[in-house]
Write an enzyme that holds these catalytic residues in place. Structure first.
Site, PDB file in Angstrom:
ATOM      1  N   ASP A  81      27.677  52.984  37.643  1.00 19.96           N
ATOM      2  CA  ASP A  81      28.752  51.848  37.526  1.00 19.96           C
ATOM      3  C   ASP A  81      28.013  50.621  37.789  1.00 19.96           C
ATOM      4  O   ASP A  81      26.725  50.534  38.503  1.00 19.96           O
ATOM      5  CB  ASP A  81      29.682  52.148  38.751  1.00 19.96           C
ATOM      6  CG  ASP A  81      30.753  51.307  38.901  1.00 19.96           C
ATOM      7  OD1 ASP A  81      31.534  51.234  37.859  1.00 19.96           O
ATOM      8  OD2 ASP A  81      30.896  50.647  40.025  1.00 19.96           O
ATOM      9  N   GLU A  96      28.585  46.324  39.177  1.00 28.34           N
ATOM     10  CA  GLU A  96      29.396  45.211  39.604  1.00 28.34           C
ATOM     11  C   GLU A  96      28.894  43.979  38.900  1.00 28.34           C
ATOM     12  O   GLU A  96      27.585  43.911  38.757  1.00 28.34           O
ATOM     13  CB  GLU A  96      29.286  45.176  40.965  1.00 28.34           C
ATOM     14  CG  GLU A  96      29.986  46.354  41.781  1.00 28.34           C
ATOM     15  CD  GLU A  96      31.293  46.632  41.295  1.00 28.34           C
ATOM     16  OE1 GLU A  96      32.177  45.771  41.044  1.00 28.34           O
ATOM     17  OE2 GLU A  96      31.875  47.785  41.542  1.00 28.34           O
ATOM     18  N   GLU A 107      37.204  35.154  42.486  1.00 30.72           N
ATOM     19  CA  GLU A 107      37.921  36.208  42.076  1.00 30.72           C
ATOM     20  C   GLU A 107      37.198  37.562  42.121  1.00 30.72           C
ATOM     21  O   GLU A 107      37.613  38.518  42.304  1.00 30.72           O
ATOM     22  CB  GLU A 107      38.315  36.047  40.693  1.00 30.72           C
ATOM     23  CG  GLU A 107      39.418  34.943  40.591  1.00 30.72           C
ATOM     24  CD  GLU A 107      38.758  33.543  40.598  1.00 30.72           C
ATOM     25  OE1 GLU A 107      37.333  33.329  40.638  1.00 30.72           O
ATOM     26  OE2 GLU A 107      39.307  32.241  40.169  1.00 30.72           O
ATOM     27  N   HIS A 164      34.553  42.864  44.907  1.00 35.14           N
ATOM     28  CA  HIS A 164      33.280  43.655  45.291  1.00 35.14           C
ATOM     29  C   HIS A 164      32.789  43.207  46.654  1.00 35.14           C
ATOM     30  O   HIS A 164      31.965  43.846  47.369  1.00 35.14           O
ATOM     31  CB  HIS A 164      32.177  43.796  44.182  1.00 35.14           C
ATOM     32  CG  HIS A 164      31.906  42.519  43.494  1.00 35.14           C
ATOM     33  ND1 HIS A 164      31.347  41.382  44.285  1.00 35.14           N
ATOM     34  CD2 HIS A 164      32.067  42.411  42.285  1.00 35.14           C
ATOM     35  CE1 HIS A 164      31.127  40.476  43.460  1.00 35.14           C
ATOM     36  NE2 HIS A 164      31.361  41.138  42.234  1.00 35.14           N
ATOM     37  N   HIS A 171      35.108  47.724  45.921  1.00 31.90           N
ATOM     38  CA  HIS A 171      34.433  48.243  44.854  1.00 31.90           C
ATOM     39  C   HIS A 171      32.990  48.071  44.996  1.00 31.90           C
ATOM     40  O   HIS A 171      32.573  47.074  45.652  1.00 31.90           O
ATOM     41  CB  HIS A 171      34.607  47.531  43.263  1.00 31.90           C
ATOM     42  CG  HIS A 171      36.049  47.837  42.646  1.00 31.90           C
ATOM     43  ND1 HIS A 171      36.336  47.979  41.528  1.00 31.90           N
ATOM     44  CD2 HIS A 171      37.072  47.861  43.288  1.00 31.90           C
ATOM     45  CE1 HIS A 171      37.446  48.192  41.185  1.00 31.90           C
ATOM     46  NE2 HIS A 171      37.997  48.238  42.436  1.00 31.90           N
ATOM     47  N   ASP A 177      31.286  54.023  44.017  1.00 35.52           N
ATOM     48  CA  ASP A 177      32.068  54.193  42.756  1.00 35.52           C
ATOM     49  C   ASP A 177      31.232  55.287  41.708  1.00 35.52           C
ATOM     50  O   ASP A 177      31.915  55.907  41.232  1.00 35.52           O
ATOM     51  CB  ASP A 177      32.300  53.061  41.962  1.00 35.52           C
ATOM     52  CG  ASP A 177      33.396  52.093  42.533  1.00 35.52           C
ATOM     53  OD1 ASP A 177      33.826  52.458  43.777  1.00 35.52           O
ATOM     54  OD2 ASP A 177      33.652  51.195  42.328  1.00 35.52           O
TER      55      ASP A 177
END
Length: 238
Positions: free
Chosen positions: A7, A9, A52, A57, A150, A155
């Site tokens: 995963d 970010e 945002e 995260h 997140h 994740d």
């Protein structure tokens, strides 16, 4: 069979628009079981973190300011990935950022043929249902209590458990063989697993056991099976 669940970010949604990867987490699984090996890294994106994205995260520009550039750990990451299939949720997004970062530092992109998208698997298996990672964790009873925000490594760990369930659970390869099971070969990784099968043991009843069983049946009064024996005898006589 070795696979990598991963995963990422990022600073946003579009690598073509200037967004960068800031974290990657990778989990190694072999034959659908986590091995305990993982790769995890934060990267300095060389640009401010939009509010945002930080809200999703929790990675701020200050936190990432002293982290290495992607290029500094690219070789280590590629060594960990090897040639294994790469599993991700909405995999096109993660592959897009991974390949963008690789190309920025002069590395060849990861071939899309290695992509395994759990979002596509979930849509196929559960049409009409919710397919977010949170929703799939709830469906399969995966503990997500630590997922406040997140995080790439967390994740990936959650997704590895979901992926096992999406692909049939931990007994996906369970089967029976009559004689000798052939070696299982994963052509993508050339992993050979020998599976010897023991010959079946004799289990027929002995003469003494048969005699005891017949004596027991003789003591049963009005047995249901006697009706079928009588009916069969009448048919043969006719």
């Amino acid at each position: 069979m070795r696979e990598i669940v991963f995963d990422t970010e990022t600073t946003g949604l579009s690598p073509a628009g200037g967004d960068r990867m800031v974290e990657i987490g990778c989990i190694e699984i072999i034959n659908r079981v986590e091995t305990g090996r993982h790769f995890h890294a934060y990267f300095n994106p060389e640009r401010p973190m939009p509010s945002e994205a930080e809200a999703v995260h929790g990675l701020s520009s200050v936190f990432l300011s002293d982290k290495p550039l992607f290029a500094a750990r690219a070789e280590e990451l590629l060594e960990f990935l090897g040639e294994s299939p790469l599993v991700a949720h909405n995999a096109g997004f993660d592959f897009g950022f991974l390949n963008h970062e690789l190309q920025r530092c002069g590395r060849p992109p990861v071939c899309l043929s290695r992509m395994v998208d759990t979002l596509t698997l979930a849509r196929s298996r559960h049409p009409g249902a919710k397919h977010s990672l949170d929703a799939l964790c709830i469906r399969y009873g995966v503990d997500r209590s630590q997922r406040v925000k997140h995080g790439a490594l967390l994740d990936a760990q959650l997704l590895s458990q979901v992926y096992v369930e999406l692909t049939g659970g931990r007994q996906i390869g369970l089967g029976l063989a009559a004689e000798i099971a052939p070696a299982t070969v994963d052509v993508r990784r050339a992993v050979v697993v020998e599976r010897p099968v023991r010959a079946p043991r004799p289990h027929a009843a002995s003469a003494e056991e048969i005699a005891r069983h017949q004596a027991f049946l003789a003591r049963v009064k009005g047995a249901l099976w006697d009706r079928f024996l009588v009916a069969e005898g009448d048919q043969r006589a006719a």
